[in-house]
Enzyme design. Structure first.
Site, PDB file in Angstrom:
ATOM      1  N   THR A   1       0.801  -1.223   0.000  1.00  0.00           N
ATOM      2  CA  THR A   1       0.000   0.000   0.000  1.00  0.00           C
ATOM      3  C   THR A   1       0.833   1.272   0.000  1.00  0.00           C
ATOM      4  OG1 THR A   1      -0.173  -0.177   2.406  1.00  0.00           O
ATOM      5  CG2 THR A   1      -1.980  -1.101   1.101  1.00  0.00           C
ATOM      6  N   ASP A   2       2.149   1.143   0.177  1.00  0.00           N
ATOM      7  CA  ASP A   2       3.028   2.323   0.142  1.00  0.00           C
ATOM      8  C   ASP A   2       4.245   2.033  -0.732  1.00  0.00           C
ATOM      9  OD1 ASP A   2       3.918   4.892   0.679  1.00  0.00           O
ATOM     10  OD2 ASP A   2       4.918   4.332   2.544  1.00  0.00           O
ATOM     11  N   LEU A   3       3.996   1.568  -1.953  1.00  0.00           N
ATOM     12  CA  LEU A   3       5.093   1.255  -2.856  1.00  0.00           C
ATOM     13  C   LEU A   3       5.643   2.557  -3.440  1.00  0.00           C
ATOM     14  CD1 LEU A   3       6.706  -1.069  -4.123  1.00  0.00           C
ATOM     15  CD2 LEU A   3       5.115  -1.010  -6.050  1.00  0.00           C
TER      16      LEU A   3
ATOM     17  N   ASN B   1      11.178   2.753  -0.710  1.00  0.00           N
ATOM     18  CA  ASN B   1      11.000   1.386  -0.233  1.00  0.00           C
ATOM     19  C   ASN B   1      11.532   0.332  -1.208  1.00  0.00           C
ATOM     20  OD1 ASN B   1       9.799   2.231   2.125  1.00  0.00           O
ATOM     21  ND2 ASN B   1       7.733   2.215   1.273  1.00  0.00           N
TER      22      ASN B   1
END
Length: 233
Positions: free
Chosen positions: A165-167, A171
């Site tokens: 959900t936070d690509l 990261n």
């Protein structure tokens, strides 16, 4: 995975990677007394890098972001132990590693119940000699072969049905052997097919564009096209 239970404390851990008592391994003071703190990084909170027997670990305390995080820093509503954020991230990392995705090994996860809330911590393996895409692209452009590898790794993650959900490009790490690693699976989940896969890719593209404006990274749309073509094959 082993489970340590004591009162309102739960620790889930890999005994092959953790040789110290599980109830002590999240105490920064304990590691300082052992002279095993080897570094730290600041973000939403401090991540402590600790020397274990055979690997280095990254110890992170879960903290809230955004406006709500200014009011409630690190407490989350407790439902059940296997719904805690630390337990779920530990399990997702194990699931991805079993699927052959390059993600850090989970070492230990903790949840401490406090009335109707809980606090959480996680220790994962620190990827040796790896840097995130933002840091790398501030210095040099990447060859198309690296974008091919990034596309392949994201595809493997999505084939394992994990919604990151936070690509974003903070990261995604590249190590000295040019291996691609994906990190930070807090609030991520295993899902059946849906629009979320395309949304992950669009979020990643927005991240490239944002850092191009903010940090002047060495990147252009043709590089993303290379990544996306590989992902779509």
């Amino acid at each position: 995975m082993k489970t340590f239970k004591k009162g309102k404390l739960r620790v889930w851990y890999d005994e092959a990677l953790l040789s110290v008592p599980p109830e002590q391994c999240f105490d920064v003071g304990f590691w300082q007394q052992q002279e095993r703190i080897v570094g730290q990084a600041s973000g939403r909170g401090t991540t402590w890098f600790i020397q274990l027997d055979n690997v280095q670990g990254a110890l992170r305390h879960y903290r809230r972001g955004g406006l709500f995080g200014k009011l409630v820093r690190d407490h989350y509503l407790f439902c059940q132990w296997d719904k805690t954020r630390s337990y779920q991230e530990f399990q997702i990392l194990n699931h991805l590693r079993n699927a052959g995705v390059n993600v850090p090994r989970p070492i230990a996860a903790r949840a401490v119940k406090k009335n109707v809330c809980y606090q959480a911590d996680l220790i994962t393996e620190k990827i040796p000699n790896a840097r995130d895409l933002v840091t790398i692209l501030q210095e040099n452009a990447l060859r198309d072969e690296i974008y091919v590898k990034i596309g392949q790794e994201i595809r493997k993650m999505h084939d394992a049905q994990v919604n990151h959900t936070d690509l974003n490009i903070h990261n995604i790490l590249i190590d000295e052997q040019e291996q691609v690693w994906i990190i930070d699976f807090d609030k991520c989940m295993i899902q059946s097919d849906g629009d979320w896969k395309e949304n992950n890719i669009l979020r990643l593209k927005r991240s490239f564009l944002k850092e191009q404006l903010k940090q002047s990274i060495c990147w252009n749309l043709s590089s993303f096209d290379c990544l996306y073509r590989t992902y779509s094959e």
